[in-house]
Design a protein around this motif. Structure first.
Motif, PDB file in Angstrom:
ATOM      1  N   ASN A 394     -13.117  -5.633  -1.334  1.00 25.48           N
ATOM      2  CA  ASN A 394     -13.130  -5.681  -2.801  1.00 25.48           C
ATOM      3  C   ASN A 394     -13.550  -7.096  -3.200  1.00 25.48           C
ATOM      4  OD1 ASN A 394     -12.707  -5.091  -5.534  1.00 25.48           O
ATOM      5  ND2 ASN A 394     -10.561  -5.740  -5.432  1.00 25.48           N
ATOM      6  N   GLN A 435     -12.164   0.751  -2.184  1.00 23.40           N
ATOM      7  CA  GLN A 435     -11.651   1.073  -3.522  1.00 23.40           C
ATOM      8  C   GLN A 435     -10.770   2.322  -3.475  1.00 23.40           C
ATOM      9  OE1 GLN A 435     -13.633   3.886  -5.523  1.00 23.40           O
ATOM     10  NE2 GLN A 435     -11.621   4.002  -6.505  1.00 23.40           N
ATOM     11  N   PHE A 457     -11.221  -3.551  -9.664  1.00 21.32           N
ATOM     12  CA  PHE A 457     -12.395  -3.311  -8.811  1.00 21.32           C
ATOM     13  C   PHE A 457     -13.632  -3.880  -9.520  1.00 21.32           C
ATOM     14  CE2 PHE A 457     -15.658  -0.124  -7.133  1.00 21.32           C
ATOM     15  CZ  PHE A 457     -15.845  -0.781  -5.929  1.00 21.32           C
TER      16      PHE A 457
END
Length: 854
Positions: A394, A435, A457
């Motif tokens: 991420n 994610q 995100f």
């Protein structure tokens, strides 16, 4: 002749630990990274051997200084002097005579610094580059942004803060080696004007009868003089068009040429790899001040995504031809990047082409590769799936980092956009899977990019706004895909859309490899099975003889995959009879890998003929970055494993295939099936119909005799670029024919056997492979002493005959199944030893069987 002068700065460098002011050591040459230079100075043992990676860990937490003294070059009056740094790894401060001239924090960028004024004084000057410790710097950046959700797979998550090759933090196939240094060439340039960019673009007419080739040149001029750009278009050294264009006030010049009856660029196996050359010379009056040239191809490349009965397609169409993309994923070919020579790059791509693979995926945790990599793919006809360098995490998006990412993307897209081999740019590797697994926010219906930056995100902004904008502006004819895997915002494991990474064989639910093809999607861009490398590779990294057994400590250390002990053991014990002998164990792991790749590729290629149900399969992985045990189908030293040959056969231009229905012996508690269904088909990538003959034999594994008459189909019509089903409802009644037997298929075209396939009773561990009666005859080849032909016969069916390979020796085929009454030949080229060893399933003995080549 160009007036631009380039002075390489490769020699005469020295380096030191930043904390040791007096500890200067010589640098053999740059490009280099610090581990190479420490090894050269006998301050570090080769980290690829034994446990030396652990001994090298101290290097990961150090900062380093590189220095070079040079004299001011003689420059013409009015000329600029520019320092060109091809790549700095990674957090670098560049000083010239103690004055900071550049700070860089992105390994993937090149830099140009005008040093004309700084070099005003004659005599010696000192260039010094300090490399801050990337490992500690990334942790510092991580700690400065506590509100970001730092999650990812592989390596310390602080790596996400650094624009550095992510695999340097260690991966599940590679060591933890944090490199630093001048990793790409450095030089001085002197010029009054130069071509800073040349961009050839192509528009090919739908009927392929004409093409418009436009080229834009950008000129970097020191003065306000008037310049002319002379464009030339050439094919195979012959000029076919020329035009002079004044360079405009915006320092650009553009030209358009019409090409009639263009010769197209094709992937290998589909046509020629024709490359045109666009060159431009910058003229001041009649004097040429600089020139450059780029080779490019005339072709179209599309990704076809349309709704069908399977969901939404995902496949590639080149010049109007649908291409089944059988190939591999590519990781950097070395942990110490400057180790990779141009020849080594060429050898890797040549190996792919010899293995009939048409696509390579440059994985997002490595680097944007060297020019020679793409040039070789252009030349040899390998399509490139190019990831941007984001992998398994991420990624944060603070403004400075976004700006750096944009510069990185622009630089690399501009650098690579003329290559006909590059057919797709992809935003990342598995970041959407991170994610999903971490429960991060992703609302596909939200189309406001600024709102994405405010979620947990934020990297979505990079993949769905920043990168597609860069590709659209700087390479508008190249398809962009947000991630791998990704499919229109659906979960990444959705088999009906986009591409997918299918890891439920080996990882995940660890399904039987015999059902691999049922687990695929519209495009299978990752899947794999581990295998040991060649014995010589193991001998390279294991120092002590007492460690030469399958589960030794150092052997496990050179397998970075989590849980590899259990997973290897599971697939071995389910399918083969156990052995602790190292050579047999190596071979057994390779048999499993070869079978796994075959079952996946064979079934997915069949699906190509069913409305392009499967558009391609890119196995994980082609290569290794160090001598290791991994999913690679060729090891660090370019030694092919049996899986390489299994894939090569399945990707035959016309391939016959036979398969009986899977009987899950573990669920059935080893009870044999009463009946088995079987199918026979032919897959073809030929653009036209082909006539052929097919034979299917039923051969006892115990006696080598046919247990029933063969099935023969003469003059079958093989569909173009698709699948021809020949038998879909075959039945074996095991109460009538209880003897274990193989289904052996052969295909003839124009009177010649062009393909074979064999389906074996499963699992292999239940079969008796003793007394095969294998014979190998050695004959002289047509090319003299460096070519030998091995003619192979057998009395009973043989599984996976592997002939030992040596450096400098190539085999036309290997890891073959040999059937009674069906002689097969292998052409051996190169300088071979006096004898080689071979092995097949069930052959006893540590070394295998010796074969004299004299």
């Amino acid at each position: 002749m160009s007036n631009l002068v380039q002075l390489p700065l490769h020699e005469g460098w020295s380096f030191r630990d930043r904390d040791d002011a007096e500890g200067w050591m010589p640098v053999p040459t740059v490009p280099s990274v610090v581990q190479q230079d420490l090894i050269a100075n006998k301050k570090l043992e080769d980290p690829f051997i034994g446990f030396n990676e652990l001994k090298a860990r101290w290097v990961n937490e150090k900062s380093w200084v590189y220095r070079k003294k040079f004299q001011k070059p003689a420059a013409p009056a009015g000329a600029a002097i520019v320092l060109v740094l091809g790549g700095l790894d990674t957090f670098a401060t560049v000083k010239l005579d103690d004055q900071i001239i550049l700070k860089s924090d992105n390994m993937f960028l090149a830099h140009r610094v005008d040093v004309t004024k700084a070099l005003k004084e004659e005599g010696d000057h000192t260039l010094e580059i300090e490399f801050d410790c990337a490992f500690l710097k990334a942790r510092e950046l991580h700690d400065q942004h506590p509100n970001h959700t730092w999650v990812g797979f592989n390596g310390d998550v602080s790596r996400l803060a650094a624009r550095k090759a992510q695999y340097h933090w260690g991966w599940d196939w590679g060591p933890f080696l944090m490199t630093a240094g001048v990793w790409r060439p450095v030089r001085l340039e002197m010029y009054t004007a130069r071509v800073s960019d040349l961009w050839p673009q192509v528009q090919l007419a739908a009927d392929h009868e004409t093409a418009e080739v436009t080229a834009m040149a950008t000129v970097d001029a020191v003065t306000g003089d008037k310049y002319t750009a002379r464009f030339r278009l050439s094919l195979e050294g012959r000029e076919i068009a020329r035009q002079d264009i004044p360079v405009g006030e915006d320092k650009t010049a553009q030209v358009a040429f019409r090409v009639n009856k263009p010769s197209l660029w094709w992937p290998h196996g589909y046509g020629e790899q024709t490359r045109y050359e666009m060159s431009v010379s910058v003229l001041s009056g009649d004097e040429e001040v600089d020139s450059t040239a780029k080779k490019f191809g005339i072709r179209t490349a599309e990704v076809i995504q349309q709704t069908d009965k399977h969901g939404k397609s995902f496949y590639f169409r080149i010049n109007g031809m649908d291409i089944f993309c059988g190939g591999s994923c590519w990781i950097p070919a070395d942990s110490l990047l400057p180790n990779i020579s141009a020849q080594r790059y060429r050898d890797w791509i040549k190996l792919m082409v010899e293995g009939r693979q048409v696509m390579i995926r440059v994985w997002g945790g490595g680097i944007y590769e060297e020019d020679i990599f793409y040039e070789t793919c252009d030349e040899l006809g390998v399509m490139v799936w190019q990831d941007f360098m984001f992998g398994c995490g991420n990624y944060p998006t603070w403004p400075g980092l976004l700006d750096s990412v944009r510069q990185e993307a622009i630089y690399n897209v501009q650098r690579l956009r003329h290559h006909p081999s590059i057919v797709i740019w992809v935003g990342n590797n598995e970041d959407y899977q991170v994610q999903e697994s971490s429960g991060l926010t992703y609302n596909y219906e939200d189309k406001d990019p600024e709102s994405w930056l405010k979620t947990d995100f934020p990297a979505r902004y990079i993949y769905e706004k920043l990168l597609p904008e860069v590709v659209s502006e700087h390479s508008p004819n190249t398809f962009y895909h947000p991630g791998s895997p990704w499919g229109d915002g659906k979960i990444s494991s959705d088999p009906t859309v986009g591409d997918m990474h299918q890891w439920n064989v080996w990882h995940g639910t660890q399904e039987k490899y015999q059902i691999f093809d049922t687990l695929g999607g519209r495009f299978n861009s990752e899947f794999g099975m581990e295998a040991f490398p060649q014995r010589s590779t193991i001998d390279f990294f294991i120092e002590n003889e007492e460690d030469l057994f399958p589960q030794s400590h150092v052997m496990d250390f050179h397998n970075k995959a989590d849980g590899h002990e259990r997973r290897l053991a599971t697939y071995l014990v389910e399918n083969l009879r156990s052995s602790t002998n190292l050579n047999v164990y190596i071979y057994h792991t390779q048999v499993i890998q070869a079978e796994t790749m075959m079952f996946g590729y064979r079934g997915w290629r069949r699906q190509w003929g069913d409305e392009r149900h499967c558009g391609g399969a890119l196995l994980w992985q082609l290569n290794d970055c160090w001598p290791t045990i991994s999913w690679a189908i060729a090891d660090y030293f370019l030694n092919p494993k049996p899986a390489y040959y299994a894939v090569k056969r399945v990707l035959n231009p016309i391939a016959v295939a036979v398969r009986r229905s899977h009987h899950d012996w573990s669920v059935a508690h080893a009870s044999p099936p009463k009946t088995s269904r079987y199918e026979l088909w032919v897959a073809s990538n030929k653009p036209a119909l082909v006539h052929g003959n097919v034979e299917l034999r039923f051969i006892s594994t115990n006696t080598g005799c046919d247990i029933r008459p063969p099935i023969v189909r003469n003059d079958i019509l093989i569909a173009a670029n698709g699948t021809t089903n020949i038998i879909t409802d075959g039945v074996i009644d095991h109460t009538v024919e209880p003897e274990p037997h193989v289904l052996s298929a052969r295909l003839w075209v124009d009177g010649r056997i062009v393909a074979r396939d064999v389906d074996w009773p499963q699992p292999f561990k239940y079969l008796d492979f003793s007394g095969r009666g294998l014979r190998v005859e050695v004959k002289k080849g047509k090319s003299g002493a460096d070519e030998k032909i091995l003619a192979i016969h057998t009395h009973k069916p043989v599984k996976c005959l592997v002939i030992q390979e040596y450096e400098g020796v190539r085999l036309s085929d290997n890891a073959m199944d040999i059937m009674p009454g069906d002689e097969q030949t292998v052409v051996l080229t190169g300088t071979a030893p006096e004898s080689v060893y071979y092995r097949y399933l069930g052959l006893e003995g540590s070394e295998g069987e010796s074969l004299s080549l004299l």
